[in-house]
Write an enzyme that holds these catalytic residues in place. Structure first.
Site, short mmCIF file in Angstrom:
data_model
loop_
_atom_site.label_atom_id
_atom_site.label_comp_id
_atom_site.label_asym_id
_atom_site.label_seq_id
_atom_site.Cartn_x
_atom_site.Cartn_y
_atom_site.Cartn_z
N LYS A 115 50.10 36.75 43.09
CA LYS A 115 48.71 36.60 43.53
C LYS A 115 48.02 35.48 42.76
O LYS A 115 47.22 34.72 43.30
CB LYS A 115 47.93 37.90 43.30
CG LYS A 115 48.07 38.90 44.42
CD LYS A 115 47.02 40.01 44.24
CE LYS A 115 47.14 41.05 45.32
NZ LYS A 115 46.19 42.17 45.15
N ASN B 211 41.39 50.02 38.89
CA ASN B 211 41.78 51.33 38.36
C ASN B 211 41.25 51.51 36.95
O ASN B 211 40.97 50.56 36.23
CB ASN B 211 43.31 51.52 38.41
CG ASN B 211 44.03 50.49 37.57
OD1 ASN B 211 44.19 50.67 36.37
ND2 ASN B 211 44.45 49.39 38.19
N CYS C 277 40.23 55.47 52.64
CA CYS C 277 40.56 54.13 52.15
C CYS C 277 39.45 53.65 51.23
O CYS C 277 38.29 53.58 51.62
CB CYS C 277 40.71 53.17 53.33
SG CYS C 277 41.02 51.49 52.79
N CYS D 175 33.10 56.36 19.25
CA CYS D 175 34.23 55.76 19.98
C CYS D 175 35.50 55.78 19.13
O CYS D 175 35.45 55.50 17.93
CB CYS D 175 33.87 54.33 20.36
SG CYS D 175 35.16 53.55 21.34
N ASN E 36 50.97 42.63 33.71
CA ASN E 36 50.24 43.90 33.71
C ASN E 36 49.54 44.03 32.36
O ASN E 36 50.20 44.14 31.33
CB ASN E 36 51.23 45.06 33.92
CG ASN E 36 50.53 46.40 33.98
OD1 ASN E 36 49.34 46.51 33.66
ND2 ASN E 36 51.27 47.41 34.38
N ASP F 3 46.88 38.95 37.16
CA ASP F 3 47.17 40.00 38.14
C ASP F 3 48.68 40.25 38.11
O ASP F 3 49.45 39.34 37.82
CB ASP F 3 46.75 39.57 39.55
CG ASP F 3 46.49 40.77 40.46
OD1 ASP F 3 45.35 40.94 40.91
OD2 ASP F 3 47.44 41.55 40.70
N GLY G 163 40.19 42.00 45.97
CA GLY G 163 39.03 41.79 46.82
C GLY G 163 37.88 41.11 46.10
O GLY G 163 37.37 40.08 46.56
P1 ATP Z 1 38.60 46.72 46.89
O1 ATP Z 1 37.26 47.34 46.71
O2 ATP Z 1 38.85 46.07 48.20
O3 ATP Z 1 39.71 47.63 46.47
P2 ATP Z 1 38.88 45.42 44.35
O4 ATP Z 1 38.84 43.98 43.91
O5 ATP Z 1 38.04 46.40 43.60
O6 ATP Z 1 38.58 45.45 45.91
P3 ATP Z 1 41.67 45.29 44.71
O7 ATP Z 1 41.50 44.42 45.90
O8 ATP Z 1 42.71 46.35 44.77
O9 ATP Z 1 40.34 45.98 44.29
O10 ATP Z 1 41.91 44.32 43.44
C1 ATP Z 1 42.24 44.77 42.18
C2 ATP Z 1 43.31 43.83 41.66
O11 ATP Z 1 43.57 44.15 40.30
C3 ATP Z 1 44.63 43.94 42.41
O12 ATP Z 1 45.01 42.66 42.86
C4 ATP Z 1 45.60 44.50 41.38
O13 ATP Z 1 46.92 43.98 41.54
C5 ATP Z 1 44.96 44.05 40.07
N1 ATP Z 1 45.30 44.94 38.95
C6 ATP Z 1 45.07 46.26 38.87
N2 ATP Z 1 45.54 46.75 37.70
C7 ATP Z 1 46.06 45.71 37.01
C8 ATP Z 1 46.70 45.57 35.75
N3 ATP Z 1 46.91 46.62 34.95
N4 ATP Z 1 47.14 44.34 35.37
C9 ATP Z 1 46.95 43.28 36.18
N5 ATP Z 1 46.35 43.34 37.39
C10 ATP Z 1 45.91 44.53 37.81
#
Ligand code: ATP
Length: 238
Positions: free
Chosen positions: A75, A133, A159, A212, A98, A67, A46
């Site tokens: 993506k 995350n 959500c 740290c 990843n 991604d 997003g």
């Molecule tokens: P929203 O608030 O709508 O969730 P956002 O940008 O915070 O928006 P996502 O739309 O889920 O969240 O986007 C996060 C992106 O990061 C996803 O496309 C996910 O595949 C990618 N991502 C998450 N963890 C990893 C990782 N360890 N390595 C590569 N890509 C990652």
């Protein structure tokens, strides 16, 4: 005449000229330097995909996209396809990986430092963390985890995805700070919050953790403190 200039830009479809308005208004004096910079965006979801589009329209020199997810195609490849149509002058690199795996992390780090054979690309100037995350964010930050279990931050059945408008606003604030950092104008916010109940934007410094567990983080803290007096003096002289 400034107002007239700006209204002309609104109908102008050239992505650069709208940003050149910043230069004509005297806010930045080096806008074309945007072509010299490379920005890495981790997470093309997003926030990341909107930030990538904004930087592409701003005429950034090079964008590195990371991604692990797919939408039929990866993506990152999908983003490259769309972004190259918007502005073919941006050098785009797609990394479907990843960042939290050993192999993915190695490729991630290597690509951030990579120099092109013609010596033009000299590593990345800024990394934007747009992952959703805690684990991935920690990998990007390389700072100690505070021990918060991410599952406690999300409630079952709720959500956590943002509305498109929120994504646009967050990406806009992120890119505005990226432009300030790269082109050295205005004031970069180390941390910017938003209190929606009061419509108040608190900004604050993030304090480093001297205990740290990451040695690289402690080393950067030392380097920062060593260079601080010179930086403060330069800021004062301005
Ligand atoms: P929203 O608030 O709508 O969730 P956002 O940008 O915070 O928006 P996502 O739309 O889920 O969240 O986007 C996060 C992106 O990061 C996803 O496309 C996910 O595949 C990618 N991502 C998450 N963890 C990893 C990782 N360890 N390595 C590569 N890509 C990652």
């Amino acid at each position: 005449s400034k107002i007239k200039d700006m209204s002309a830009e609104v109908v102008d479809s050239n992505p650069y000229s709208r940003l050149m308005a910043l230069q004509r208004m005297g806010i930045v004096d080096n806008y074309e330097r945007i072509r010299d910079y490379s920005v890495a965006i981790v997470g093309i979801g997003g926030v990341g995909s909107v930030a990538a589009e904004m930087l592409t329209r701003c005429g950034i020199g090079r964008l590195l996209l990371y991604d692990y997810d797919t939408v039929g195609m990866t993506k990152t490849d999908a983003a490259v396809q769309t972004l190259s149509g918007i502005n073919p002058d941006v050098a785009l690199e797609s990394y479907s990986l990843n960042i939290t795996t050993v192999k993915g992390f190695e490729t991630f780090l290597g690509s951030l430092k990579a120099r092109s054979s013609d010596g033009h690309n000299t590593g990345v100037d800024l990394v934007l963390s747009c992952v959703d995350n805690y684990e991935a964010r920690m990998v990007v930050n390389q700072v100690v985890a505070s021990g918060v279990d991410e599952r406690t931050l999300k409630r079952e059945g709720v959500c956590a995805a943002s509305l498109p408008t929120t994504m646009g606003v967050v990406a806009g604030l992120l890119v505005q700070n990226a432009l300030k950092y790269l082109l050295k104008f205005g004031q970069v916010s180390p941390y910017l919050g938003y209190n929606s109940l009061k419509d108040y934007f608190p900004t604050m410094e993030m304090k480093p953790n001297p205990q740290c567990s990451n040695p690289a983080c402690v080393q950067r803290q030392k380097e920062y403190m060593q260079l601080k007096p010179a930086r403060d003096a330069a800021a004062k002289a301005k």
